[in-house]
Design an enzyme around this catalytic site. Structure first.
Site, PDB file in Angstrom:
ATOM      1  N   CYS A  39       0.821  -1.233   0.000  1.00  0.00           N
ATOM      2  CA  CYS A  39       0.000   0.000   0.000  1.00  0.00           C
ATOM      3  C   CYS A  39       0.844   1.267   0.000  1.00  0.00           C
ATOM      4  CB  CYS A  39      -0.939   0.011   1.203  1.00  0.00           C
ATOM      5  SG  CYS A  39      -2.002  -1.414   1.250  1.00  0.00           S
ATOM      6  N   HIS A  93      -3.894   6.996   2.044  1.00  0.00           N
ATOM      7  CA  HIS A  93      -4.123   5.670   1.465  1.00  0.00           C
ATOM      8  C   HIS A  93      -5.549   5.234   1.792  1.00  0.00           C
ATOM      9  CE1 HIS A  93      -3.903   1.549   0.443  1.00  0.00           C
ATOM     10  NE2 HIS A  93      -3.875   1.114   1.680  1.00  0.00           N
ATOM     11  N   ASN A 114      -9.959  -0.999  -1.451  1.00  0.00           N
ATOM     12  CA  ASN A 114      -8.515  -0.796  -1.307  1.00  0.00           C
ATOM     13  C   ASN A 114      -7.807  -1.353  -2.540  1.00  0.00           C
ATOM     14  OD1 ASN A 114      -5.831  -0.743  -0.586  1.00  0.00           O
ATOM     15  ND2 ASN A 114      -6.090  -1.747   1.396  1.00  0.00           N
TER      16      ASN A 114
HETATM   17  O1  UT7 Z   1      -3.994  -1.524   3.211  1.00  0.00           O
HETATM   18  C1  UT7 Z   1      -3.396  -1.529   4.475  1.00  0.00           C
HETATM   19  C2  UT7 Z   1      -3.734  -2.695   5.207  1.00  0.00           C
HETATM   20  N1  UT7 Z   1      -5.099  -2.936   5.588  1.00  0.00           N
HETATM   21  C3  UT7 Z   1      -5.714  -2.265   6.563  1.00  0.00           C
HETATM   22  O2  UT7 Z   1      -5.299  -1.215   6.968  1.00  0.00           O
HETATM   23  C4  UT7 Z   1      -6.932  -2.900   7.191  1.00  0.00           C
HETATM   24  C5  UT7 Z   1      -6.866  -2.749   8.694  1.00  0.00           C
HETATM   25  N2  UT7 Z   1      -7.911  -3.445   9.418  1.00  0.00           N
HETATM   26  C6  UT7 Z   1      -9.234  -3.191   9.259  1.00  0.00           C
HETATM   27  O3  UT7 Z   1      -9.607  -2.382   8.435  1.00  0.00           O
HETATM   28  C7  UT7 Z   1     -10.226  -3.882  10.173  1.00  0.00           C
HETATM   29  O4  UT7 Z   1      -9.536  -4.564  11.186  1.00  0.00           O
HETATM   30  C8  UT7 Z   1     -11.180  -4.865   9.429  1.00  0.00           C
HETATM   31  C9  UT7 Z   1     -12.137  -4.078   8.536  1.00  0.00           C
HETATM   32  C10 UT7 Z   1     -10.411  -5.843   8.584  1.00  0.00           C
HETATM   33  C11 UT7 Z   1     -12.008  -5.640  10.432  1.00  0.00           C
HETATM   34  O5  UT7 Z   1     -12.769  -4.745  11.229  1.00  0.00           O
HETATM   35  P1  UT7 Z   1     -12.817  -4.942  12.813  1.00  0.00           P
HETATM   36  O6  UT7 Z   1     -13.696  -3.895  13.320  1.00  0.00           O
HETATM   37  O7  UT7 Z   1     -11.385  -4.976  13.311  1.00  0.00           O
HETATM   38  O8  UT7 Z   1     -13.535  -6.341  12.958  1.00  0.00           O
HETATM   39  P2  UT7 Z   1     -13.010  -7.678  13.668  1.00  0.00           P
HETATM   40  O9  UT7 Z   1     -11.910  -8.297  12.863  1.00  0.00           O
HETATM   41  O10 UT7 Z   1     -12.775  -7.412  15.122  1.00  0.00           O
HETATM   42  O11 UT7 Z   1     -14.287  -8.576  13.550  1.00  0.00           O
HETATM   43  C12 UT7 Z   1     -15.472  -8.286  14.275  1.00  0.00           C
HETATM   44  C13 UT7 Z   1     -16.488  -9.342  13.912  1.00  0.00           C
HETATM   45  C14 UT7 Z   1     -15.951 -10.755  14.058  1.00  0.00           C
HETATM   46  O12 UT7 Z   1     -17.028 -11.564  14.513  1.00  0.00           O
HETATM   47  P3  UT7 Z   1     -17.151 -11.973  16.067  1.00  0.00           P
HETATM   48  O13 UT7 Z   1     -15.907 -12.754  16.367  1.00  0.00           O
HETATM   49  O14 UT7 Z   1     -17.246 -10.681  16.814  1.00  0.00           O
HETATM   50  O15 UT7 Z   1     -18.384 -12.787  16.112  1.00  0.00           O
HETATM   51  C15 UT7 Z   1     -15.606 -11.154  12.647  1.00  0.00           C
HETATM   52  O16 UT7 Z   1     -15.670 -12.545  12.452  1.00  0.00           O
HETATM   53  O17 UT7 Z   1     -16.860  -9.197  12.541  1.00  0.00           O
HETATM   54  C16 UT7 Z   1     -16.685 -10.447  11.864  1.00  0.00           C
HETATM   55  N3  UT7 Z   1     -16.305 -10.185  10.484  1.00  0.00           N
HETATM   56  C17 UT7 Z   1     -17.193  -9.985   9.508  1.00  0.00           C
HETATM   57  N4  UT7 Z   1     -18.550 -10.006   9.514  1.00  0.00           N
HETATM   58  C18 UT7 Z   1     -19.170  -9.764   8.352  1.00  0.00           C
HETATM   59  C19 UT7 Z   1     -15.045 -10.052   9.967  1.00  0.00           C
HETATM   60  N5  UT7 Z   1     -15.139  -9.780   8.646  1.00  0.00           N
HETATM   61  C20 UT7 Z   1     -16.466  -9.743   8.346  1.00  0.00           C
HETATM   62  C21 UT7 Z   1     -17.194  -9.505   7.169  1.00  0.00           C
HETATM   63  N6  UT7 Z   1     -18.531  -9.523   7.207  1.00  0.00           N
HETATM   64  N7  UT7 Z   1     -16.575  -9.249   5.998  1.00  0.00           N
END
Ligand code: UT7
Length: 352
Positions: free
Chosen positions: A129, A279, A309
């Site tokens: 990125c 970004h 992204n």
């Molecule tokens: O390009 C540079 C690199 N990338 C980034 O900068 C991305 C950085 N990270 C993020 O943007 C976020 O961490 C994410 C968008 C990837 C995830 O968001 P989050 O708020 O950190 O969610 P989480 O991983 O804590 O997940 C929360 C819940 C989980 O369920 P439980 O365990 O609470 O029941 C996940 O399993 O959301 C669930 N989950 C989803 N649900 C529906 C994870 N992905 C999805 C999804 N749809 N796509």
């Protein structure tokens, strides 16, 4: 005094729009099935990332990353009123190269029809990125040192072919889209410190390397590809893996510090700068950076809602999108800050 300036900009996104609603019905070949393939939904994706849709190339087995780069490069060359023959160096930033080696820059050179014995230098860089800002720093240094006069800097990504279209891969799969952006960077003789590329700074922290990665193979392994790519129990290695929360926190922290450092080191304020182009990984990351770095909200440009992204392509794609919309004007001063896998990050201040 030799200084580098941006002579032209261009971008390209494939025609196919994939909405959040459609995404959950797509199979491995990006074909829409009647039943849900991935347990996700529009509400979750919008609320957690800001993404509403992304673009995918046709899954015809023919399109490659350098094809996307070619379209953006042609647009940037036309914008600069130049042809590929005028270019003496190509820098290609991508994490989704056409093949493992050689890099995509040489394929792009051939597609631009400027290969052969008099062909220009061609670099591939691997800063994910952060690739476009790392590439801009290289181009700026090459130009100032008098090594190259006109550099084609490309950031292009074809993500859709290497995503895990299933609930297992949903945290990463929903984020990424295909697209490309390019800039022609050329030499000018100027004493004006506020012209062209004013500032670049790049950093990395290798301790985060395994918090966001895509292996596909391990060269230390014998054989270096040992899994059955079609076996779902063992093929996770061919898809990107991410420690999302850690990446998120590091992105916010380093983008804030990097942005503040850019202002401090140049002595510029937000009154001098027209636009902040972060970004595009997650709208929540960008909103947090804007809040903590005290950036005027009216100066922030985003496109993640439309394109997701596109890693190395997000910065030129976002600038070009807002240029076409009439928001960004010729001569505007942009501060861009990026963060990505590695971890890598950096900032640049430049006139478009
Ligand atoms: O390009 C540079 C690199 N990338 C980034 O900068 C991305 C950085 N990270 C993020 O943007 C976020 O961490 C994410 C968008 C990837 C995830 O968001 P989050 O708020 O950190 O969610 P989480 O991983 O804590 O997940 C929360 C819940 C989980 O369920 P439980 O365990 O609470 O029941 C996940 O399993 O959301 C669930 N989950 C989803 N649900 C529906 C994870 N992905 C999805 C999804 N749809 N796509």
């Amino acid at each position: 005094m030799l200084r580098a300036q941006i002579l032209g900009l261009g971008s390209y996104v494939p025609e196919r729009i994939v909405t959040n609603d459609e995404l959950r019905f797509l199979d491995d070949k990006h074909e829409r099935r009647d039943t849900i393939q991935t347990e996700t939904n529009d509400e979750w994706i919008r609320a957690r990332t800001g993404i509403e849709q992304r673009r995918y190339v046709d899954n015809d087995g023919k399109t490659t990353c350098s094809d996307l780069g070619l379209r953006a490069a042609q647009a940037a060359l036309a914008d600069a009123n130049l042809t590929a023959k005028d270019i003496d160096c190509i820098i290609f930033a991508t994490l989704s190269p056409d093949i493992h080696f050689p890099g995509s820059a040489v394929f792009l050179q051939s597609k631009l029809k400027v290969d052969g014995e008099e062909g220009c230098a061609a670099y591939d860089i691997r800063q994910q990125c952060s690739g476009f800002i790392y590439g801009m720093q290289m181009a700026d240094a090459f130009v100032r040192a008098g090594i190259y006069k006109k550099i084609l800097l490309v950031g292009a990504e074809l993500h859709s072919h290497s995503l895990d279209f299933s609930t297992r891969g949903r945290d990463v799969m929903v984020l990424f889209g295909d697209g490309a952006g390019a800039a022609v960077i050329g030499a000018t003789d100027s004493e004006d410190p506020r012209s062209g590329i004013l500032y670049t700074h790049c950093q990395a922290d290798g301790s985060g390397a395994m918090d966001l990665y895509l292996k596909v193979f391990e060269i230390g392994h014998v054989p270096y590809v040992w899994y059955d790519a079609n076996n779902r129990d063992e093929n996770q290695i061919k898809y990107p893996q991410m420690n999302g929360k850690k990446v998120f926190l590091n992105a916010v922290r380093n983008m804030v510090v990097s942005t503040q450092r850019a202002l401090k080191e140049t002595g510029l304020t937000w009154d001098d700068i027209n636009w902040f182009v972060p970004h595009q990984a997650n709208l929540r990351i960008n909103e947090a950076v804007v809040q903590y770095a005290e950036i005027p909200a009216s100066k922030v440009l985003n496109t993640i809602q439309l394109y997701g992204n596109t890693t190395a392509a997000t910065v030129p794609l976002t600038i070009d999108h807002h240029r076409k919309a009439g928001t960004v004007k010729k001569g505007d001063l942009i501060l861009s800050t990026v963060f990505g896998a590695g971890f890598t990050w950096g900032s640049a201040i430049f006139r478009v």
